[in-house]
Design a protein around this motif. Structure first.
Motif, PDB file in Angstrom:
ATOM      1  N   ASN A 150       0.770  -1.364   0.082  1.00  0.00           N
ATOM      2  CA  ASN A 150       0.110   0.014   0.009  1.00  0.00           C
ATOM      3  C   ASN A 150       0.795   1.425   0.190  1.00  0.00           C
ATOM      4  OD1 ASN A 150      -2.785   1.443   0.435  1.00  0.00           O
ATOM      5  ND2 ASN A 150      -1.686   1.930   2.504  1.00  0.00           N
ATOM      6  N   PHE A 151       2.050   1.212   0.728  1.00  0.00           N
ATOM      7  CA  PHE A 151       2.709   2.248   1.054  1.00  0.00           C
ATOM      8  C   PHE A 151       3.761   2.593  -0.308  1.00  0.00           C
ATOM      9  CE2 PHE A 151       6.709   4.440   2.064  1.00  0.00           C
ATOM     10  CZ  PHE A 151       6.131   5.655   3.127  1.00  0.00           C
ATOM     11  N   THR A 152       4.108   1.581  -1.127  1.00  0.00           N
ATOM     12  CA  THR A 152       4.999   1.967  -2.280  1.00  0.00           C
ATOM     13  C   THR A 152       4.000   1.859  -3.683  1.00  0.00           C
ATOM     14  OG1 THR A 152       5.093  -0.432  -2.450  1.00  0.00           O
ATOM     15  CG2 THR A 152       6.968   0.778  -1.271  1.00  0.00           C
ATOM     16  N   GLY A 153       2.682   1.325  -3.597  1.00  0.00           N
ATOM     17  CA  GLY A 153       1.890   1.448  -4.581  1.00  0.00           C
ATOM     18  C   GLY A 153       2.118   0.383  -5.576  1.00  0.00           C
ATOM     19  N   PHE A 161       0.735   7.772  -5.037  1.00  0.00           N
ATOM     20  CA  PHE A 161       0.532   9.148  -5.315  1.00  0.00           C
ATOM     21  C   PHE A 161      -0.785   9.967  -4.238  1.00  0.00           C
ATOM     22  CE2 PHE A 161       3.078  11.108  -8.715  1.00  0.00           C
ATOM     23  CZ  PHE A 161       4.218  10.189  -8.660  1.00  0.00           C
ATOM     24  N   GLN A 162      -0.595   9.920  -3.292  1.00  0.00           N
ATOM     25  CA  GLN A 162      -1.587  10.357  -2.259  1.00  0.00           C
ATOM     26  C   GLN A 162      -0.965  11.230  -1.183  1.00  0.00           C
ATOM     27  OE1 GLN A 162      -4.875   7.781  -0.837  1.00  0.00           O
ATOM     28  NE2 GLN A 162      -4.709   6.678  -2.821  1.00  0.00           N
ATOM     29  N   ALA A 168       3.789   7.002  -0.095  1.00  0.00           N
ATOM     30  CA  ALA A 168       5.355   7.438  -0.110  1.00  0.00           C
ATOM     31  C   ALA A 168       5.355   8.648  -0.536  1.00  0.00           C
ATOM     32  CB  ALA A 168       5.947   6.308  -1.008  1.00  0.00           C
ATOM     33  N   LEU A 169       4.417   9.293  -1.120  1.00  0.00           N
ATOM     34  CA  LEU A 169       4.651  10.651  -1.893  1.00  0.00           C
ATOM     35  C   LEU A 169       5.002  11.744  -1.027  1.00  0.00           C
ATOM     36  CD1 LEU A 169       4.504  12.186  -4.420  1.00  0.00           C
ATOM     37  CD2 LEU A 169       1.778  12.526  -4.048  1.00  0.00           C
ATOM     38  N   PRO A 170       4.495  12.018   0.224  1.00  0.00           N
ATOM     39  CA  PRO A 170       4.775  13.104   0.932  1.00  0.00           C
ATOM     40  C   PRO A 170       6.351  12.903   1.244  1.00  0.00           C
ATOM     41  CG  PRO A 170       3.313  12.060   2.285  1.00  0.00           C
ATOM     42  CD  PRO A 170       3.310  11.449   0.806  1.00  0.00           C
ATOM     43  N   PHE A 171       6.766  11.821   1.507  1.00  0.00           N
ATOM     44  CA  PHE A 171       7.891  11.678   2.013  1.00  0.00           C
ATOM     45  C   PHE A 171       9.055  11.662   0.979  1.00  0.00           C
ATOM     46  CE2 PHE A 171       5.129   8.958   4.668  1.00  0.00           C
ATOM     47  CZ  PHE A 171       5.316   9.763   5.671  1.00  0.00           C
ATOM     48  N   LEU A 172       8.580  11.282  -0.143  1.00  0.00           N
ATOM     49  CA  LEU A 172       9.403  11.258  -1.305  1.00  0.00           C
ATOM     50  C   LEU A 172       9.767  12.981  -1.713  1.00  0.00           C
ATOM     51  CD1 LEU A 172      10.963  10.458  -4.043  1.00  0.00           C
ATOM     52  CD2 LEU A 172       8.624  10.435  -5.111  1.00  0.00           C
ATOM     53  N   ALA A 448       8.363   6.655  -9.465  1.00  0.00           N
ATOM     54  CA  ALA A 448       7.420   6.595  -8.314  1.00  0.00           C
ATOM     55  C   ALA A 448       6.002   6.452  -8.842  1.00  0.00           C
ATOM     56  CB  ALA A 448       7.402   7.973  -7.769  1.00  0.00           C
ATOM     57  N   TYR A 449       5.669   6.921  -9.934  1.00  0.00           N
ATOM     58  CA  TYR A 449       4.255   6.669 -10.614  1.00  0.00           C
ATOM     59  C   TYR A 449       4.097   5.349 -11.034  1.00  0.00           C
ATOM     60  CZ  TYR A 449       0.113   7.773 -12.986  1.00  0.00           C
ATOM     61  OH  TYR A 449      -1.210   7.746 -13.613  1.00  0.00           O
TER      62      TYR A 449
END
Length: 592
Positions: A150-153, A161-162, A168-172, A448-449
């Motif tokens: 769930n964390f990595t998509g 991407f949430q 993971a997005l905000p930490f990225l 990431a996407y």
């Protein structure tokens, strides 16, 4: 050897290390971190432990250590000529137009690796903060796997991407920004300043975690008595493997199919008992010898690739760092110290923390050849912390310090590109950082996407993080041993050095290293790429042939396109850079 001119540009004088310990920690920090604690255990799990370790140590002695000395030497030599990027360094060594293109190709490695490394770095930061605020407490392996996916998509494109604690997005965003703030500060105030405090603290925390892992014993003695630390150590170090096989009906008739690996005396007795009950015509034990495993070219390719990846050889990182050193700096001892620190961290800490813990919670059958490259550390280590007192606190400390370690590695991957843009295009620090950040942002977005099955990450890691590193290391060692010449190189290395390079490394660098690398590479091409004698293709080759799902094939080709675009950009810039043309013209005039 013709002595380089002492004169340096103002920019070169500004960019320099403030201390010897600073450059050692920076070079060690370029490798210590994710590669040691996550990538290395993943390789052990994939290739079966003991045989991989044998190939790994041989690759270190024959390839890793001499290549490190080679990069430190040519980097410092070219730096005194005023070159600090790898295209300039290779041009200064070869004195030929093709040098700048080889250097430009080498630059692709740290650039592409950063694009996926910063994503893994953000996972470390995300896990650290989730531990700190009590949002991670797993009761079994399923909980850990679900959170990681769930964390990595992992399960769908754009799944991470949430803006959320469990994504993971905000930490990225934080990790990406932090890297470029630090690299903007420069070599001494950015890279060296960070590594001086981050590396010692990371090692202290790793020792604490190792102590806890080695005292885990058998977490579930009633339900899984064979899943324990002792068998984990056995899996990692025993080179000979024993497997339980069952006879099954296949499309090619009845065949023996491997069921699971047997590790430990109790597991062996239990397996023999099952065979006695069902009959030897249905089940059997087979042994895979050391020689059988070491005949696999892909194992040697992976072991060599891990050495290159871990020590950061073939990237151009070490040569770039060494270019800021002076004639008085001891590069022989510095290189030996940096590589020793990395190997201790990788084998004695990274491997001994993750592999025994993985076996203790998952069993040998749960990890042997059945794990993705980075997920092992994120599925296993959280379970370790969940089982110990004050686990949330220690989980936060470990993953945060792992995040710090990955920052030093990411900074080392950015500096070669920064030095190249400053040198080839005449950019200032602000312009070079801004240009590189735009390029990195596009590549990082791709990884990431397109997170489905971590296909983009895996593709970039294989073709650049293993394959291209291998190719560039082969080219580099040929340039060092045959173009520059080992006698001149040894003379340069010994300037300012208290230790002398062992003479045995002259034939190793000139003959054995190139032969070793080319033999492994040709064998891999024949057996894994062309399928000669095996009738099977490496799954990365199969990906290029569209044998996966439509979604995965699309991701693979997008990843390959990214590699090609970055390569084209660097080669074009290097080809038009006037500074390299002037160097070649100067050399031509000198030889007239």
């Amino acid at each position: 050897m013709k002595k380089p001119k002492k004169k340096q540009t103002k920019k070169a004088l500004k960019e320099s290390w403030s201390s010897r310990i600073g450059v050692i920690l920076a070079v060690a920090g370029s490798a210590i971190g994710i590669g040691n604690f996550l990538r290395f255990p993943g390789q052990i799990a994939e290739f079966g432990g003991g045989a991989f370790m044998i190939a790994y140590f041989i690759a270190f002695l024959v390839l890793g250590l001499p290549l490190c000395w080679a990069e430190w030497t040519v980097g410092r030599y070219a730096g005194r000529l005023g070159f600090h990027s790898i295209p300039g360094i290779v041009t200064a060594i070869t004195k030929r137009p093709f040098g700048k293109y080889i250097g430009a190709l080498c630059l692709v490695i740290p650039t592409i690796v950063f694009m996926y490394f910063v994503c893994v770095q953000s996972w470390c930061l995300g896990y650290a903060l989730n531990f700190l605020f009590g949002k991670i407490h797993f009761t079994d392996a399923h909980d850990a796997a679900v959170f990681f996916a769930n964390f990595t998509g992992l399960e769908n494109i754009g799944g991470s991407f949430q803006i959320s604690w469990d994504k993971a997005l905000p930490f990225l965003i934080v990790a990406f920004t932090a890297n470029f703030i630090l690299i903007y500060r420069g070599v001494a105030k950015g890279i060296e300043w960070f590594c001086k405090f981050a590396m010692p603290i990371l090692l202290i925390l790793a020792l604490i975690v190792l102590g806890r892992v080695l005292t885990l014993g058998t977490p579930n003695p009633e339900s899984a008595p064979d899943a324990n630390i002792s068998n984990g150590l056995g899996f990692m170090w025993n080179p000979q493997k024993t497997f339980l096989e069952a006879k099954r009906e296949t499309t090619q008739g009845m065949q023996w199919i491997r069921q699971k690996e047997i590790v430990g005396e109790n597991a062996l007795i239990k397996a023999q008992s099952i065979i006695d009950q069902q009959g030897p015509e249905k089940l059997r034990l087979t042994t895979l010898t050391i020689s059988d495993q070491l005949k696999r070219p892909k194992l040697w390719l992976a072991a060599s690739g891990q050495i290159f990846f871990s020590l950061a050889v073939g990237f151009g990182i070490i040569a770039t760092y060494a270019s800021y050193l002076t004639r008085k700096d001891d590069i022989v001892l510095s290189a030996l110290t940096a590589t020793s620190a990395n190997e201790f961290t990788e084998v004695s800490l990274g491997g001994l923390i993750t592999i025994p813990a993985a076996v203790a919670f998952f069993g040998v059958s749960g990890i042997a050849g059945n794990t993705s490259l980075f997920s092992l550390g994120f599925n296993v280590l959280p379970l370790v912390f969940s089982s110990m007192p004050a686990g949330s606190f220690f989980g936060f400390l470990f993953f945060f310090l792992l995040f710090l370690g990955s920052v030093s590695a990411c900074l080392s991957m950015l500096q070669p590109g920064i030095a190249f843009l400053e040198e080839a295009l005449g950019f200032g620090r602000k312009g070079s950082v801004g240009t590189l950040s735009a390029l990195m942002l596009m590549g990082t977005f791709l990884v990431a996407y397109y997170s489905f099955n971590l296909k983009a990450l895996g593709t970039l890691d294989f073709w650049v993080g293993t394959f291209l590193i291998f190719v560039m290391s082969t080219i580099f060692i040929i340039l060092f041993g045959w173009v520059l010449g080992v006698d001149k190189a040894f003379e340069e290395a010994h300037q300012g050095s208290a230790l002398k390079l062992p003479k045995i490394y002259k034939p190793i660098l000139k003959y054995l290293c190139p032969l070793f690398l080319i033999t492994i590479f040709v064998s891999w091409l024949g057996m894994d790429v062309l399928g000669i004698g095996t009738d099977t293709l490496d799954h990365h080759i199969a990906d290029l042939m569209g044998q996966e799902s439509h979604t995965e094939t699309m991701i693979v080709f997008a990843s390959i396109a990214t590699i090609l675009l970055v390569t084209f950009a660097f080669i074009t810039i290097a080809g038009k850079a006037s500074i390299y043309k002037k160097e070649l013209k100067k050399h031509a005039c000198t030889n007239k």
